[in-house]
Design a protein around this motif. Structure first.
Motif, mmCIF file in Angstrom:
data_model
loop_
_atom_site.group_PDB
_atom_site.id
_atom_site.type_symbol
_atom_site.label_atom_id
_atom_site.label_comp_id
_atom_site.label_asym_id
_atom_site.label_seq_id
_atom_site.Cartn_x
_atom_site.Cartn_y
_atom_site.Cartn_z
ATOM 1 N N ARG A 1 0.819 -1.211 0.000
ATOM 2 C CA ARG A 1 0.000 0.000 0.000
ATOM 3 C C ARG A 1 0.853 1.262 0.000
ATOM 4 O O ARG A 1 0.459 2.271 -0.569
ATOM 5 N N HIS A 2 1.962 1.253 0.703
ATOM 6 C CA HIS A 2 2.739 2.458 0.918
ATOM 7 C C HIS A 2 4.181 2.222 0.502
ATOM 8 O O HIS A 2 4.643 1.088 0.362
ATOM 9 N N SER A 3 4.904 3.322 0.363
ATOM 10 C CA SER A 3 6.319 3.231 0.038
ATOM 11 C C SER A 3 7.103 2.816 1.272
ATOM 12 O O SER A 3 6.635 2.901 2.397
ATOM 13 N N GLY A 4 8.358 2.367 1.046
ATOM 14 C CA GLY A 4 9.178 1.935 2.151
ATOM 15 C C GLY A 4 9.514 3.056 3.097
ATOM 16 O O GLY A 4 9.532 2.873 4.315
ATOM 17 N N THR A 5 9.765 4.244 2.573
ATOM 18 C CA THR A 5 10.075 5.393 3.436
ATOM 19 C C THR A 5 8.897 5.722 4.335
ATOM 20 O O THR A 5 9.061 6.036 5.525
ATOM 21 N N HIS A 6 7.700 5.633 3.773
ATOM 22 C CA HIS A 6 6.498 5.912 4.561
ATOM 23 C C HIS A 6 6.364 4.920 5.719
ATOM 24 O O HIS A 6 6.081 5.306 6.863
ATOM 25 N N ALA A 7 6.578 3.638 5.446
ATOM 26 C CA ALA A 7 6.473 2.628 6.507
ATOM 27 C C ALA A 7 7.549 2.824 7.564
ATOM 28 O O ALA A 7 7.302 2.632 8.762
ATOM 29 N N LEU A 8 8.753 3.201 7.124
ATOM 30 C CA LEU A 8 9.833 3.429 8.091
ATOM 31 C C LEU A 8 9.506 4.604 9.006
ATOM 32 O O LEU A 8 9.746 4.546 10.225
ATOM 33 N N LEU A 9 8.940 5.656 8.456
ATOM 34 C CA LEU A 9 8.548 6.809 9.272
ATOM 35 C C LEU A 9 7.431 6.444 10.247
ATOM 36 O O LEU A 9 7.385 6.956 11.375
ATOM 37 N N LEU A 10 6.547 5.556 9.820
ATOM 38 C CA LEU A 10 5.488 5.108 10.731
ATOM 39 C C LEU A 10 6.091 4.401 11.941
ATOM 40 O O LEU A 10 5.672 4.642 13.084
ATOM 41 N N GLY A 11 7.059 3.524 11.718
ATOM 42 C CA GLY A 11 7.695 2.819 12.831
ATOM 43 C C GLY A 11 8.431 3.763 13.764
ATOM 44 O O GLY A 11 8.350 3.633 14.993
ATOM 45 N N ILE A 12 9.146 4.741 13.196
ATOM 46 C CA ILE A 12 9.865 5.707 14.036
ATOM 47 C C ILE A 12 8.887 6.541 14.852
ATOM 48 O O ILE A 12 9.098 6.796 16.045
ATOM 49 N N GLY A 13 7.809 6.960 14.214
ATOM 50 C CA GLY A 13 6.802 7.745 14.948
ATOM 51 C C GLY A 13 6.165 6.949 16.067
ATOM 52 O O GLY A 13 5.918 7.481 17.162
ATOM 53 N N LEU A 14 5.909 5.672 15.824
ATOM 54 C CA LEU A 14 5.330 4.828 16.869
ATOM 55 C C LEU A 14 6.269 4.701 18.072
ATOM 56 O O LEU A 14 5.843 4.803 19.221
ATOM 57 N N LEU A 15 7.541 4.485 17.800
ATOM 58 C CA LEU A 15 8.509 4.384 18.895
ATOM 59 C C LEU A 15 8.606 5.694 19.667
ATOM 60 O O LEU A 15 8.718 5.699 20.902
ATOM 61 N N LEU A 16 8.537 6.815 18.964
ATOM 62 C CA LEU A 16 8.615 8.129 19.626
ATOM 63 C C LEU A 16 7.416 8.349 20.534
ATOM 64 O O LEU A 16 7.563 8.752 21.696
ATOM 65 N N PHE A 17 6.219 8.070 20.028
ATOM 66 C CA PHE A 17 5.019 8.283 20.842
ATOM 67 C C PHE A 17 4.953 7.301 22.006
ATOM 68 O O PHE A 17 4.429 7.626 23.078
ATOM 69 N N THR A 18 5.473 6.096 21.806
ATOM 70 C CA THR A 18 5.530 5.145 22.913
ATOM 71 C C THR A 18 6.429 5.662 24.017
ATOM 72 O O THR A 18 6.121 5.538 25.209
ATOM 73 N N ARG A 19 7.546 6.258 23.620
ATOM 74 C CA ARG A 19 8.452 6.830 24.619
ATOM 75 C C ARG A 19 7.815 8.022 25.324
ATOM 76 O O ARG A 19 7.933 8.181 26.550
ATOM 77 N N LEU A 20 7.107 8.870 24.587
ATOM 78 C CA LEU A 20 6.451 10.021 25.207
ATOM 79 C C LEU A 20 5.364 9.581 26.182
ATOM 80 O O LEU A 20 5.201 10.173 27.259
ATOM 81 N N ALA A 21 4.618 8.544 25.827
ATOM 82 C CA ALA A 21 3.586 8.045 26.738
ATOM 83 C C ALA A 21 4.192 7.501 28.013
ATOM 84 O O ALA A 21 3.564 7.537 29.084
ATOM 85 N N GLY A 22 5.446 6.997 27.940
ATOM 86 C CA GLY A 22 6.105 6.496 29.134
ATOM 87 C C GLY A 22 6.488 7.574 30.121
ATOM 88 O O GLY A 22 6.807 7.273 31.284
ATOM 89 N N LEU A 23 6.475 8.850 29.691
ATOM 90 C CA LEU A 23 6.761 9.939 30.627
ATOM 91 C C LEU A 23 5.654 10.120 31.652
ATOM 92 O O LEU A 23 5.875 10.710 32.705
ATOM 93 N N PHE A 24 4.462 9.631 31.339
ATOM 94 C CA PHE A 24 3.342 9.679 32.275
ATOM 95 C C PHE A 24 3.301 8.328 32.991
ATOM 96 O O PHE A 24 2.948 7.316 32.389
ATOM 97 N N HIS A 25 3.658 8.308 34.236
ATOM 98 C CA HIS A 25 3.675 7.061 34.967
ATOM 99 C C HIS A 25 3.523 7.353 36.454
ATOM 100 O O HIS A 25 3.788 8.465 36.916
ATOM 101 N N ARG A 26 3.093 6.344 37.154
ATOM 102 C CA ARG A 26 2.930 6.431 38.599
ATOM 103 C C ARG A 26 3.668 5.265 39.224
ATOM 104 O O ARG A 26 3.424 4.107 38.865
ATOM 105 N N CYS A 27 4.575 5.560 40.119
ATOM 106 C CA CYS A 27 5.434 4.519 40.676
ATOM 107 C C CYS A 27 4.673 3.683 41.695
ATOM 108 O O CYS A 27 3.945 4.227 42.527
#
Length: 996
Positions: A646-672
């Motif tokens: 469906r998509h180009s390789g660059t597009h899929a690679l950017l999707l993976g990088i964006g997912l990892l970035l947002f996963t890391r940002l969501a980890g900033l909200f946490h309760r010990c």
């Protein structure tokens, strides 16, 4: 021939309709069976995990001594005397909810050379420190050791019965029932004491009709810091001055609610503790000589202000005793003594001349019987050989306490056989020897003081040993039941997996899958019941249901076992890629490790990131991310695509990088969790009302509203891109205009909630009304939108030819349930068929003019448009139940969802043959995303982290006697991420055009 064909066709249609109905009934029965399997497994597991104990209804009385042998001197014939002479005729019990020990501990003086400690709650109870310094023989401060669970109802139960709750009791914290065990309140009323209560209305459910006068106030709204406390203060001093009471109980809630709302380090906590200090000072000034003042905390609180678990701060509470007369023979020690909380029960009972409650296992505080009138010598530390000497008075109190505990252990062990037999026998021998020595001492009162010290140690050893035996027995999990329940749940999950794969096979029927299991289940049920009746054992309904469920599963498990190594293995029915299966097994294994359970909030993002990297790597291996290499076979158990990506390789690679970035940002909200003291919780999970500083609060409020607007804009842009906002249908119009109204209502509610305490008095009524109306309006709009979507879930915009470019028709292909197998498997082809029928006449009329192209918009998003709309409608009520800054987490949640869907679609061919299926990669990613969002929204899998404030969103004045609505709101808050992700398995695709 013609006459015979028609009846046959009618007969065929009737037969086909009958078979269709039977198939539907079979599917419903199969689902009912699966539900039964799951409920039976959960019930069996919880019966071994949620502990319980037998509650004896026996009562202590003055007419029946706790055991054989003589009572202490002066126990008969004196007014108010029962097992021991009363020392006080009145008691004022001030219960300050969540009064942690360090809240009351006197603040140490500043050490030169070190910076002063600046904590809002330190040193605010200055009256306690002053009294301990000025009147050291009249007061004492203890560190009360609380037994978990540290929830209010269980603590009240322990403070009145002297017994221990079990884990399952915490589940009834907000649905309290009358206490059936013997307790102090019942003993007071039986003795004719006038008990006056004011405060937490939990007492009304625990002790119905027990008070001569009562002033109850709703306790559930943890955001309300003042209503209960101000209501108590309105009646406290007038009631005390009236003298129409013998026992006065005041249960303040402001400190506890302040902890839940702001945490212990907020300046508001200093105000509440200062208010409690003034209350204590006012009571001390009004006390008479025959009155004992008890100031106690029922439990502590964590660093976040919560409670319910067993961390050190939660189980540490304060206990302060004061009397206008001399109470203690010695000055307080440098470090306060640590005592079990339940020790207060036998102490108060004997000080008031009452029998100790039957089920008490607490140890009497012996030093309170060392001096004063009645229980001790007026000569202070006089001759120990005198009958009224302080040492002998202490031993007498311990002896009565030990008699009562011994009687309870004997009765309880005879009724349940739960307690450890050898340890009970050892304790009984210890008590018998100490009791004989005590009776000998009564007959020979001139014994040396060394004998009294030895007796004191023996009785204390017996009482502490008895408590340890009970704790061990009532905290023992049934590993067999837990393992059986887990195995039953696993087998049910395997059944669902295989059935879901077999159901897509042509001609598959559920009826053969049901008949044999039902017969086997009934057979094993009758067999178990017969064995139980024959052996005379008690028939446990939980075990009976588990036996029936396991018996019904045996044929399925046997066939699965036989197929494992046969010519038709089970592997084709388990279409899970091996890497994803390994990831799921790792996820499952973490639940069997304490360290991984504690660190689940950090382990889940790691597993999610690993899955994202695997998806990107899979695209590369299949030649879709980078230029394909010499790869002709699929890798890692996944099938190679049969059509262009469906998509180009660059597009899929950017999707993976964006997912990892947002996963890391969501980890900033946490309760010990409390088990990791080195961890620091995110400061962004507290409500804006707890922030100090108007500028910072305004900036955060703008960020939260910006997240709302960004979320709405992202959804609308997505829907517009796929042509889902061009229709005049009611659901589409609601998306255009209803969603912005929901954003405005949510933002307005946040503004009121964050500044409610700063509102001028003349506007508070208006703000309170708006705080109730706005959330209800948003929830009502969301419910209306969901109903519209349920009414018209699939709408397709159709545009035909250049000559009729202005003609637009809205087609709703399904007005009822699907009528064929094709309806179940291929929604888009059915829409296409309806389009053909709609335009059949137009095509016939215009065929001479040439072919006409019919373009259908929204077909590519026929599933996802409705689901995305439903999710955004569901997200707003769930977001209202959280604090304001969680809106940033919800924005990240939706961004992660969109990126993940597109990443999964990047590896899916445009024309995938076969029925619609959900990939296991999507299922695994959804599970991990739901768990990560659960932690990112400030939740923890412990009682102390439950967001009880969600029950009052839209209902600031409470729910009256209703319990289902607050339970629904709190449950929706707790499982918000799972509710959102449960319906989020949507496919996405661009709009398609079908030439006719």
């Amino acid at each position: 021939m013609h006459t015979s064909v028609v009846p046959d066709c009618k007969h065929c249609r009737r037969t086909s309709g009958r078979e269709s109905r039977m198939q539907k009934i079979s599917v419903l029965l199969f689902l009912a069976w699966v539900c039964f399997l799951f409920y039976a497994g959960i019930a069996l597991f919880t019966s071994g995990f949620l502990l319980t104990r037998l509650e004896l209804t026996n009562q202590s009385s003055c007419q029946e001594p706790p055991g054989p042998g003589s009572l202490p001197w002066g126990s008969q014939g004196k007014p108010g005397a029962c097992w021991m002479p009363s020392r006080f005729s009145r008691v004022v019990l001030v219960l300050i909810d969540a009064l942690r020990f360090d809240f009351a501990q006197p603040q140490c003086s500043h050490v030169p050379g070190e910076p002063p400690v600046s904590v809002p709650f330190l040193g605010k109870l200055g009256s306690l420190k002053r009294i301990l310094e000025v009147q050291p023989h009249h007061a004492r401060l203890y560190q009360s050791q609380v037994d978990p669970p540290t929830t209010t109802m269980q603590r009240l139960k322990a403070l009145t019965t002297g017994s221990l709750p079990t884990f399952i009791d915490a589940g009834s914290n907000f649905a309290s029932h009358a206490i059936v065990e013997d307790n102090l309140i019942k003993q007071l009323t039986s003795a004719g004491k006038r008990v006056v209560f004011m405060g937490d209305d939990t007492w009304k459910d625990l002790f119905p009709g027990a008070f001569s006068q009562a002033f109850f106030f709703s306790s559930f709204n943890v955001r309300d810091l003042h209503t209960v406390d101000n209501g108590i203060l309105e009646h406290l001093y007038p009631t005390m001055d009236s003298g129409a009471w013998d026992v006065l109980i005041a249960h303040f809630l402001g400190v506890d609610h302040c902890g839940h709302k702001h945490g212990p380090h907020h300046p508001e906590m200093a105000k509440k503790l200062s208010q409690m200090d003034q209350v204590i000072q006012g009571l001390i000034e009004r006390l008479e000589n025959d009155t004992l003042l008890v100031v106690a905390g029922d439990h502590g609180m964590t660093m976040n202000g919560d409670h319910g678990g067993d961390s050190e701060l939660e189980v540490s509470a304060a206990l302060f005793l004061y009397s206008p007369t001399v109470l203690f023979p010695s000055v307080p020690p440098e470090e306060p003594e640590v005592i079990p909380q339940i020790s207060l029960v036998p102490t108060l009972a004997l000080l008031l001349g009452l029998p100790i409650p039957f089920g008490n296992i607490g140890e009497v505080m012996a030093e309170l019987f060392s001096g004063g009138s009645g229980g001790g010598s007026s000569r202070g530390d006089g001759d120990a050989s005198h009958p009224d000497s302080p040492a002998l008075a202490q031993v007498s109190a311990l002896y009565i306490n030990a008699q009562q505990v011994s009687r309870f252990l004997h009765t309880y062990s005879a009724a349940t056989q739960d307690l450890h037999v050898k340890e009970l026998r050892r304790l009984q021998e210890l008590f018998s020897k100490a009791s004989a020595r005590y009776q000998h001492l009564l007959q020979h009162p001139r014994e040396a003081e060394a004998a009294l010290s030895s007796l004191t140690a023996d009785f204390q050893q017996f009482l502490r040993g008895a408590r340890a035996v009970c704790i061990e027995s009532w905290a023992r999990f049934s590993l067999v039941r837990m393992a059986g329940g887990a195995a039953l749940l696993a087998a049910a999950c395997l059944l669902c997996l295989l059935a879901s794969q077999l159901a897509v096979a042509p001609g598959f029927l559920f009826r053969p899958l049901l008949l044999i299991p039902v017969a086997w289940g009934l057979t094993w049920t009758l067999l178990y019941a017969g064995v139980s009746v024959t052996t005379g054992s008690k028939l446990d309904p939980v075990v009976l249901g588990a036996v029936a469920a396991a018996g019904s599963l045996l044929p399925f498990l046997w066939k699965a076992w036989l197929s494992w190594g046969s010519k038709r293995p089970l592997a084709p029915l388990l279409p899970v890629p091996r890497p994803v299966l390994a990831l799921l097994l790792i996820r499952l294994a973490t639940f069997f490790s304490d360290s991984f359970v504690v660190a689940e909030a950090r382990a889940t993002p790691f597993l999610l990131g690993s899955l994202i990297l695997f998806l990107v790597a899979q695209l590369h291996w299949e030649g879709q991310l980078l230029p394909p290499k010499l790869l002709t076979t699929s890798r890692l158990g996944s099938s190679a695509p049969t059509a262009p990506p469906r998509h180009s390789g660059t597009h899929a690679l950017l999707l993976g990088i964006g997912l990892l970035l947002f996963t890391r940002l969501a980890g900033l909200f946490h309760r010990c969790p409390e088990e990791t003291p080195a961890c620091r919780s995110s400061p962004w999970l507290s409500p804006l009302a707890s922030m100090v500083g108007g500028r910072a609060k305004n900036l955060w409020y703008g960020a939260c509203v910006g997240a709302l607007v960004a979320l709405l804009a992202a959804v609308r842009l997505w829907l517009r891109r796929y042509g889902n906002l061009k229709s005049p249908e009611p659901p589409v119009l609601f998306v255009r205009w209803g969603l912005p109204l929901m954003v405005l209502g949510t933002a307005a509610y946040w503004a009121l909630a964050s500044g409610a305490e700063e509102v001028p008095p003349r506007l508070r009524a208006l703000v309170a009304g708006a705080s109730a109306v706005l959330p209800r309006a948003v929830m009502g709009l969301a419910a209306s939108g969901l109903m519209l979507l349920l009414w018209r879930p699939v709408t397709v915009l159709v545009k035909a030819g250049a000559a009729t470019s202005r003609t637009r028709t809205i087609l709703t292909p399904f007005s009822g349930p699907p009528t064929s197998q094709a309806d179940l498997d291929y929604v888009v082809p059915q829409i296409y068929r309806h389009m053909q029928e709609e335009f059949q006449g137009r095509l016939e009329r215009t065929r001479a003019q040439g072919p006409i192209t019919v373009a259908a918009y929204q077909l590519g998003s026929v599933y996802s448009a409705a689901m995305v709309t439903a999710l955004i409608l569901l997200a707003f009520p769930l977001l209202l139940l959280h604090v304001e800054r969680v809106s940033l987490v919800f924005l990240l949640l939706f961004l992660q969802s969109f990126l993940l869907l597109h990443l999964l679609a990047a590896g899916t061919p445009v024309a995938t043959p076969g029925p619609f299926t959900v990939m296991w990669q999507a299922v695994s990613a959804w599970v991990l995303l739901a768990t990560q969002t659960f932690y990112s929204t400030g939740h923890q899998p412990v009682f102390s982290a439950i967001h009880w404030h969600a029950a009052f969103v839209g209902f600031p004045d409470g729910h009256g006697s209703s319990t289902w609505l607050p339970a629904l709101l709190v449950g929706a808050n707790t499982f918000a991420s799972h509710l959102l992700f449960a319906g989020s398995r949507l496919p996405t695709a661009p709009a398609l055009a079908f030439p006719v």
